[in-house]
Design a protein around this motif. Structure first.
Motif, mmCIF file in Angstrom:
data_model
loop_
_atom_site.group_PDB
_atom_site.id
_atom_site.type_symbol
_atom_site.label_atom_id
_atom_site.label_comp_id
_atom_site.label_asym_id
_atom_site.label_seq_id
_atom_site.Cartn_x
_atom_site.Cartn_y
_atom_site.Cartn_z
ATOM 1 N N ARG A 1 -43.115 -27.788 -5.196
ATOM 2 C CA ARG A 1 -43.945 -27.326 -4.088
ATOM 3 C C ARG A 1 -43.784 -25.833 -3.822
ATOM 4 O O ARG A 1 -44.504 -25.274 -2.988
ATOM 5 C CB ARG A 1 -43.610 -28.118 -2.822
ATOM 6 C CG ARG A 1 -44.081 -29.567 -2.847
ATOM 7 C CD ARG A 1 -44.054 -30.189 -1.464
ATOM 8 N NE ARG A 1 -42.700 -30.325 -0.961
ATOM 9 C CZ ARG A 1 -42.015 -31.479 -0.942
ATOM 10 N NH1 ARG A 1 -42.567 -32.581 -1.446
ATOM 11 N NH2 ARG A 1 -40.800 -31.534 -0.442
ATOM 12 N N GLN B 1 -43.061 -23.811 -10.013
ATOM 13 C CA GLN B 1 -43.981 -24.224 -8.958
ATOM 14 C C GLN B 1 -45.255 -24.810 -9.555
ATOM 15 O O GLN B 1 -45.859 -24.236 -10.472
ATOM 16 C CB GLN B 1 -44.338 -23.048 -8.052
ATOM 17 C CG GLN B 1 -45.256 -23.418 -6.899
ATOM 18 C CD GLN B 1 -45.500 -22.264 -5.952
ATOM 19 O OE1 GLN B 1 -44.863 -21.214 -6.044
ATOM 20 N NE2 GLN B 1 -46.426 -22.441 -5.015
ATOM 21 N N GLU C 1 -41.169 -24.364 -2.483
ATOM 22 C CA GLU C 1 -40.378 -24.069 -1.300
ATOM 23 C C GLU C 1 -39.129 -23.281 -1.705
ATOM 24 O O GLU C 1 -38.488 -23.591 -2.706
ATOM 25 C CB GLU C 1 -39.982 -25.365 -0.594
ATOM 26 C CG GLU C 1 -41.178 -26.164 -0.090
ATOM 27 C CD GLU C 1 -40.770 -27.430 0.644
ATOM 28 O OE1 GLU C 1 -39.644 -27.457 1.179
ATOM 29 O OE2 GLU C 1 -41.577 -28.378 0.671
ATOM 30 N N LYS D 1 -39.110 -30.151 -3.987
ATOM 31 C CA LYS D 1 -39.191 -28.845 -3.327
ATOM 32 C C LYS D 1 -39.483 -27.725 -4.321
ATOM 33 O O LYS D 1 -40.260 -26.804 -4.032
ATOM 34 C CB LYS D 1 -37.882 -28.560 -2.585
ATOM 35 C CG LYS D 1 -37.747 -29.290 -1.261
ATOM 36 C CD LYS D 1 -36.730 -28.594 -0.359
ATOM 37 C CE LYS D 1 -36.822 -29.085 1.071
ATOM 38 N NZ LYS D 1 -36.050 -28.233 1.999
#
Length: 540
Positions: A223, A246, A225, A220
């Protein structure tokens, strides 16, 4: 005990990392509710997952603030460490205020807090990732020098913070700025019995679940998120606190993550890789007697991550937790690296590195169980220790095929962690460990060279770590852009031919290379785990 502690002499700060990159560090704690759980939660009180990240970072533009080795809340951790060493709760309240303990509150590590991650010079523009599991008495900070040294050569290292009662103290913070809940050390015997097996199984359930949750968190984070980090420093308690990572982590390709651990942590990652690779919903037939401690679903991301190509580093593997009756099925199976023959795409046992301390090498029962655990056929009876020295051709063959097994002379169990550097008097006087800093340099060299042979793009080992050895390359080949090293650049560290001082090579049968001293004149030590965990240090 006070007289003993007065000789501990902790250092005011750790030496600099020797790789070409500056190292950033970030403390992370994420609510478990924000992550998909790959396996059922073993304890409803575990409402978060916690870890520390070491990563190559941008050089600072101004003097960074200090990063302290001792976690917050420091006062509580000081008391917990004294109780771990055998002090009563009342005595620990006194000891933690003494100057020679208080100095630990000011001991710093050479990392930069919450720095911006550096752009990776690798072909895919992502940094390779290693996940590390600590041992008994450890924390996410207790291996900072080894993990920071690896990170300074171009690896993002994730240090798990296990809340299973194996650390002197660990904390659970559900919200930023709130008072933490404490998980204190849980003393369990080191003598095998049904009760001890059950207690260690319970700890492993937590540890394996935490590693699975950390993997979900990394996916996550990469990505981009939004995730709440309850340890983010004010005023950055926001959902994008981890945005710097990220698209920077190589965590999505199967087999791309390396796994490592020390002592109980080494047992943890062995159990983790086997639990995932041989999970009941996989292609492998599972007997009804098997009671899995970690059972990921076939659709979970971690089920696709663990492959025969997953690199694995085991430091002073403590094998007893692997011998549980309920998981005997897993113990009889080989590590994933043995399930496919070596080839250009599947490196086989070349992904496996095992480093013992001399103390653990001399612990006969643990050594036998360790060699079984890392062999191609753990279910077969293991042969006794082979005292016949290996010839140079045998050592050379082992250096190219793996697995790689070594121990540094005059090293102790504490030498694999920060404690050897923190307390040099203790490791010299009590454990006869002559140079714990060099032990960690040898470990760093071996880890990096194994990763290179697995095709990882990491920086060259520094001249400082190589002790200015002039090394011809095994296969001088550029594997990336600027800042990425050469495959085989430090080939000598894995040769096992006695050319690296005090670095003893073994194979699964236990043979040593004849170029190294057998060191048999040193009497066998007592169970090293007992010396640390049962409080015998307080009697010195």
């Amino acid at each position: 005990m006070v007289a003993f502690l007065s000789h501990l002499n902790p250092i005011p700060g750790f030496p600099s990392y020797t790789g070409p990159y500056k190292v950033g560090t970030a403390d992370v704690e994420i609510p478990a509710a924000e992550l998909p759980s790959p396996s059922p939660t073993p304890d409803p009180n575990l409402t978060t997952v916690s870890f520390r990240i070491f990563y190559p970072c941008e050089p600072p533009t101004k003097p960074p603030k200090s990063v302290y080795w001792l976690p917050d809340p420091q006062h509580e951790y000081l008391g917990a460490y004294t109780r771990f060493l055998g002090a009563s709760r009342r005595l620990s309240g006194f000891l933690r205020n003494l100057p020679f303990f208080r100095i630990l509150s000011y001991t710093t590590i050479p990392a930069i807090s919450n720095a911006t991650i550096l752009q990776a010079p690798t072909k895919n523009k992502r940094w390779p990732v290693m996940v590390f599991s600590h041992g008994l008495g450890g924390t996410k900070n207790a291996y900072s020098h080894l993990l920071g040294s690896i990170s300074s050569h171009g690896v993002v290292v994730i240090a798990a913070d296990h809340r299973d009662g194996s650390a002197p103290l660990s904390c659970i913070r559900d919200k930023p700025g709130t008072q933490p809940r404490y998980v204190e050390y849980h003393s369990i015997s080191h003598r095998q019995s049904p009760e001890v097996e059950q207690a260690r199984d319970d700890q492993l359930r937590i540890r394996l679940w935490e590693l699975g949750m950390i993997h979900e968190a990394l996916l996550k984070i990469d990505r981009g998120e939004p995730l709440l980090n309850t340890l983010a420093e004010p005023p950055t308690n926001t959902m994008n606190d981890l945005a710097t990572f990220q698209s920077a982590l190589d965590v999505h390709t199967p087999g791309s993550i390396a796994w490592s651990g020390h002592s109980f942590g080494a047992a943890t990652v062995v159990q983790f890789l086997k639990s995932v690779f041989y999970h009941p919903s996989s292609r492998h037939a599972v007997p009804s007697s098997y009671k899995p401690l970690f059972q990921p679903s076939s659709s979970s991301q971690i089920a696709h991550q663990i492959t025969p190509s997953s690199p694995l580093t085991l430091l002073d593997l403590w094998a007893m937790p692997l011998l549980s009756t309920s998981t005997q099925y897993l113990h009889s199976l080989p590590l994933p690296c043995y399930t496919q023959p070596s080839s250009a795409s599947t490196p086989g046992p070349k992904t496996l590195l095992v480093i013992l301390s001399e103390a653990f090498y001399k612990w006969d029962s643990n050594l036998t169980n360790t060699k079984r655990a890392i062999s191609a056929n753990p279910s077969s009876p293991h042969t006794p220790e082979n005292k016949t020295p290996r010839t140079q051709p045998q050592a050379a063959a082992a250096a190219t095929t793996g697995p790689y097994i070594f121990y540094p002379l005059a090293s102790a169990h504490l030498s694999q962690s920060d404690f050897g550097i923190l307390f040099p008097y203790l490791t010299r006087k009590a454990f006869k460990a002559s140079d714990p800093a060099r032990t960690l340099r040898l470990n760093t060299r071996a880890v990096l060279e194994v990763l290179r042979r697995c095709g990882w793009e990491v920086a060259d080992t520094s001249a400082v770590d190589m002790e200015e050895e002039k090394e011809e390359s095994l296969a001088v080949e550029k594997v990336g852009g600027h800042g990425v090293g050469t495959r085989g650049q430090d080939a000598k560290i894995l040769r096992g031919d006695g050319s690296v001082r005090g670095w003893v090579s073994l194979d699964v049968e236990g043979s040593r290379y004849k170029g190294e001293a057998a060191n048999e004149e040193t009497s066998e030590t007592a169970d090293p785990m007992e010396a640390v965990v049962q409080g015998e240090l307080t009697k010195l």
